[in-house]
Write a protein that holds these residues in place. Structure first.
Motif, short mmCIF file in Angstrom:
data_model
loop_
_atom_site.label_atom_id
_atom_site.label_comp_id
_atom_site.label_asym_id
_atom_site.label_seq_id
_atom_site.Cartn_x
_atom_site.Cartn_y
_atom_site.Cartn_z
N THR A 1 -1.66 6.68 8.35
CA THR A 1 -2.36 7.90 8.78
C THR A 1 -2.62 7.92 10.26
O THR A 1 -2.53 8.95 10.91
N VAL B 1 -0.97 6.21 3.07
CA VAL B 1 -2.33 5.69 3.28
C VAL B 1 -2.34 4.73 4.48
O VAL B 1 -3.26 4.74 5.30
N THR C 1 -6.88 11.72 4.08
CA THR C 1 -5.93 11.13 3.13
C THR C 1 -6.74 10.45 2.05
O THR C 1 -7.73 9.77 2.34
N GLN C 2 -6.34 10.60 0.80
CA GLN C 2 -7.13 9.96 -0.26
C GLN C 2 -6.92 8.44 -0.24
O GLN C 2 -5.79 7.97 -0.27
N ALA C 3 -8.02 7.72 -0.17
CA ALA C 3 -7.97 6.26 -0.17
C ALA C 3 -7.66 5.80 -1.58
O ALA C 3 -8.45 6.01 -2.50
N ARG C 4 -6.50 5.18 -1.78
CA ARG C 4 -6.10 4.79 -3.14
C ARG C 4 -5.07 3.67 -3.07
O ARG C 4 -4.42 3.48 -2.04
N THR C 5 -4.94 2.92 -4.16
CA THR C 5 -3.91 1.88 -4.25
C THR C 5 -2.95 2.25 -5.38
O THR C 5 -3.29 3.04 -6.25
N GLU D 1 -12.63 3.75 -0.40
CA GLU D 1 -12.38 3.88 -1.84
C GLU D 1 -13.56 3.37 -2.67
O GLU D 1 -13.88 3.94 -3.71
N GLU E 1 0.87 -1.19 0.00
CA GLU E 1 0.00 0.00 0.00
C GLU E 1 0.90 1.24 0.00
O GLU E 1 2.08 1.18 0.35
N TYR E 2 0.32 2.37 -0.36
CA TYR E 2 1.06 3.62 -0.19
C TYR E 2 1.31 3.84 1.30
O TYR E 2 0.39 3.70 2.12
N ARG F 1 -9.42 1.53 4.08
CA ARG F 1 -9.09 2.13 2.78
C ARG F 1 -10.01 1.59 1.69
O ARG F 1 -10.53 2.34 0.86
N GLN G 1 -10.11 8.56 8.69
CA GLN G 1 -8.93 9.20 8.09
C GLN G 1 -9.05 9.35 6.58
O GLN G 1 -8.28 10.08 5.97
N TYR G 2 -10.02 8.63 5.95
CA TYR G 2 -10.14 8.66 4.49
C TYR G 2 -11.43 9.29 3.99
O TYR G 2 -11.53 9.66 2.83
#
Lengths: 457, 457
Positions: free
Chosen positions: A55, A52, B4-8, A98, A48-49, A94, A323-324
């Motif tokens: 957080t 992300v 935080t943007q939820a992304r992969t 998303e 994962e990032y 997440r 957080q998202y």
């Protein structure tokens, strides 16, 4: 070429095939039960990032994260952008944030994947391990009734895993918080510290803990300290006993009453879900990390192996993915740390190396008859019987030895005599027995044998 | 708190639950078939020591490796010791070398796990993807007959996956090498370069390739160039045709004769394994990386979707683990890159979003009747029927909508009337139909419906 030593890093559990089969069976049982209760599968990427993933965390968890860099990023000396997940809860948050608009709520998902933690190398500490999680996520709200469903799933899983008597233990964080408040411990951090002291009960004894709580660091009255000690030692022996013990705590502030009402409803519903009273109980010492959980909390222990600790834990949380996303997503979940559990069960002699998944070995007496051996194997496979054929020419005795060593139970011999008579000889290596059966009856006969073996375990 | 943007990261395939179910079914089919042919499960850690992983490689593969560091190692600025596996073959070599004395040979293992490659972000390129591998590893030697078994497994897998007609295509590297040698292309590197030119046949045409081969870079005679072009265009239409075309190549050096003999034996045995002639063929253009494979090589293509390319590839190798052990370990293996295959099949409309694994939703008309709903759900689950109960109070219409959106087929309504009469109402959302059934008959009725649905697909 100089040889490189074939080795893996400490803290990973790599199994030989027959142990892997035993492990896979446990995974299958868990998955089957999760599905039976209407949970849907999700898998998320291992990488994962980092921003992300990190957080919310800090302290211990962040120190244990594995960072990931491609060769290119490494060469450029960049700060790692990527990391390996350390649990399945942050990826779930997440995922839900998303894909929120593509999911139906309450969203019931199971996820059984490996997670990574840079633990110190130490016996029983794993750096890579399976977590098998279920969570129910509500949109805006989620009935406390779902808190009663998870113990029903746990009950179903551990009955089928067949690893001995177990007890699902419950507490409620609101009840605990309210009770502590009623005794003057109102600051959440102070409550955490009190709980940390109380955790030393088993090791240091009641006198030591009482002295600490009434000492300078906490300054509680002797009465308050005693009440806390009494509270965390509450266990129930039946549903009725649990309700009675909750009532006996006396009146408290609103949050405590809320917690008590929730816990009573959950305890009663667990019974309606069909979980016997012998398999769940009140345990007011359970806290499970003061920050995250907000209501019901669970731990599950094996009655005869308390030293293993909790084999399945979880609880209710107020908001999964703050957080998202601005959406309010309350949830309740549990997790089985299967790698550690399997390792402990094996250590305690509660799981054994499995028999092979290969049911039958078709031996090779005469290479010229290979087409006949392949035909028999084809029939068995078509009937769902896992079959291996010896393709290497060699002595029959060596082939038997191979089957025995590989844990294959049935060995088929098809020599000139058998071919002429239209029969096959079946050797049962487990029973050290052999019998002749007609080709037409072979599949049926082996199916019956294998079904019996499956029932006998 | 800022969100935080939820992304992969790009290059991972994260699926919604109903797609995950479809993917999981493919994994299950593959595993079931691998098991049925007598292969044993192995799982290895995702993280390996970098020096163990990178003994053999160089160039492109090493450039795509993801390195791993714990927080501590990162802070100390150390060179990464750890890396993520980029395939399952190197971990298999390491596994066999490490556990050699605990394994039975021929060692038949399957492994279905994710691997990692730092690919450029690009449509259809995955940085994380499943590989589903089988290999048979011999100690000292391994009969070429095993080369015929793998196509039988491939046949079994792709029949059950039910994704359309396919052809398993075979070649033999010895045959190819020997034939090239007989035309004066004796240097292995030169052979690779010739093959690279020949690969351009489809795109650039025969004239272009012929000109290159007879040009300054290669300096082949017109006759030799034509023979190479003819050779790589050989395809067979039946077993007999394959044998005839192999014979028609004419005599060659010893290595070519060896390759021809192997290929003939393998083609014949595939037939004995029960694979129809329609499903396998000679294809003398297949090379698959000139360094690694030494004998039989395979590719499998979908007849109606050639643009997808090979969906299952592999071959015979001389020595699996020479970098770790002095033991000589020849083997043969194949690999299905399931993530890419699934993605392509979905793209081509050949796999659909699955129905839910949840069979039944028990609705909630009256919260007071929850125990009755739970009892019905308990009966269904005990019978192996995946059942979800609505625990949140709410309008019945909304509950139906939830079931419909979630892809759940059967909805159970248990109102006052039904409870009084001892029946339940079952709504079949797929058939848009509903019927009443007695409580005693419910499980049996739904089982029959679900079995029919499973057969109908």
């Amino acid at each position: 070429m100089a040889l490189t030593q074939a080795r893996t890093m400490p803290g990973v559990l790599e199994l030989l095939p027959l142990d892997q089969i035993a492990f896979q069976r446990m995974l299958d049982v868990i998955r089957r039960n999760y599905q039976r209760f209407g949970f849907l599968p999700v898998e998320t990427p291992v990488i994962e990032y980092a921003d992300v993933l990190l957080t919310k965390t800090g302290g211990e968890t962040e120190r244990q994260v594995y960072f990931v860099q491609s060769t290119g990023a490494l060469e450029q000396g960049e700060k790692p952008e990527l990391a390996l997940r350390f649990d399945l809860t942050v990826p779930l948050a997440r995922y839900v944030a998303e894909h929120e608009h593509d999911l139906s709520f309450p969203f019931r998902r199971y996820q059984m994947q490996r997670v990574y933690r840079g633990e110190r190398a130490q016996r029983g500490r794993f750096r890579e391990f399976y977590q098998c999680d279920i969570d129910v996520i509500g949109k805006d709200s989620l009935s406390v009734r779902y808190d009663a469903e998870l113990p029903a799933v746990i009950y179903s899983v551990f009955c089928e895993l067949n690893i001995g008597a177990f007890t699902i233990q419950l507490n409620n964080r609101k009840l605990m918080r309210g009770y502590f408040e009623s005794l003057g411990v109102t600051d959440p951090e102070q409550q955490t510290l009190v709980l940390r002291e109380v955790d030393k009960l088993d090791k240091r004894g009641a006198d030591y803990v009482r002295d600490t709580l009434t000492g300078a660091a906490f300054g509680l009255s002797a009465d308050a300290a005693q009440k806390i000690l009494d509270f965390v030692q509450v266990r129930s022996t039946s549903l009725q006993d649990a309700i009675a013990k909750l009532d006996a705590l006396g009146a408290g502030p609103e949050v405590m009453e809320q917690g008590r009402a929730e816990l009573k409803e959950v305890l009663g519903l667990i019974h309606d879900f069909g979980v016997p009273e012998t398999h769940y109980a009140l345990n007011l010492s359970i806290a499970r990390g003061l920050d995250y959980y907000t209501g019901t909390v669970y731990e599950t222990t094996l009655n005869d192996h308390p030293q293993i600790g909790s084999i399945c834990s979880g609880g209710r949380y107020e908001n999964l993915a703050g957080q998202y996303t601005k959406s309010h997503l309350p949830g309740v979940g549990i997790s089985i740390g299967l790698t550690r559990l399997y390792w402990q069960l094996r250590d305690a002699g509660l799981v054994n190396t499995a028999h092979s998944t290969v049911d039958v070995l078709v031996t090779q007496m005469d290479p010229a008859q290979l087409p006949a051996y392949l035909a028999v194997a084809g029939e068995l496979r078509a009937a769902g019987i896992a079959t291996e054929v010896v393709l290497e020419s060699g002595k029959l005795g060596k082939q038997f030895k191979y089957a025995d060593r590989a844990g294959i139970r049935f060995v088929i011999v098809l020599g000139e005599d058998e071919l002429a008579k239209g029969v096959v000889t079946v050797k049962d290596l487990r029973r050290e027995d052999q019998f002749e059966v007609s080709r037409a009856e072979l599949v049926k006969t082996l199916r019956v044998e294998l079904e019996q073996a499956a029932v006998m375990g």
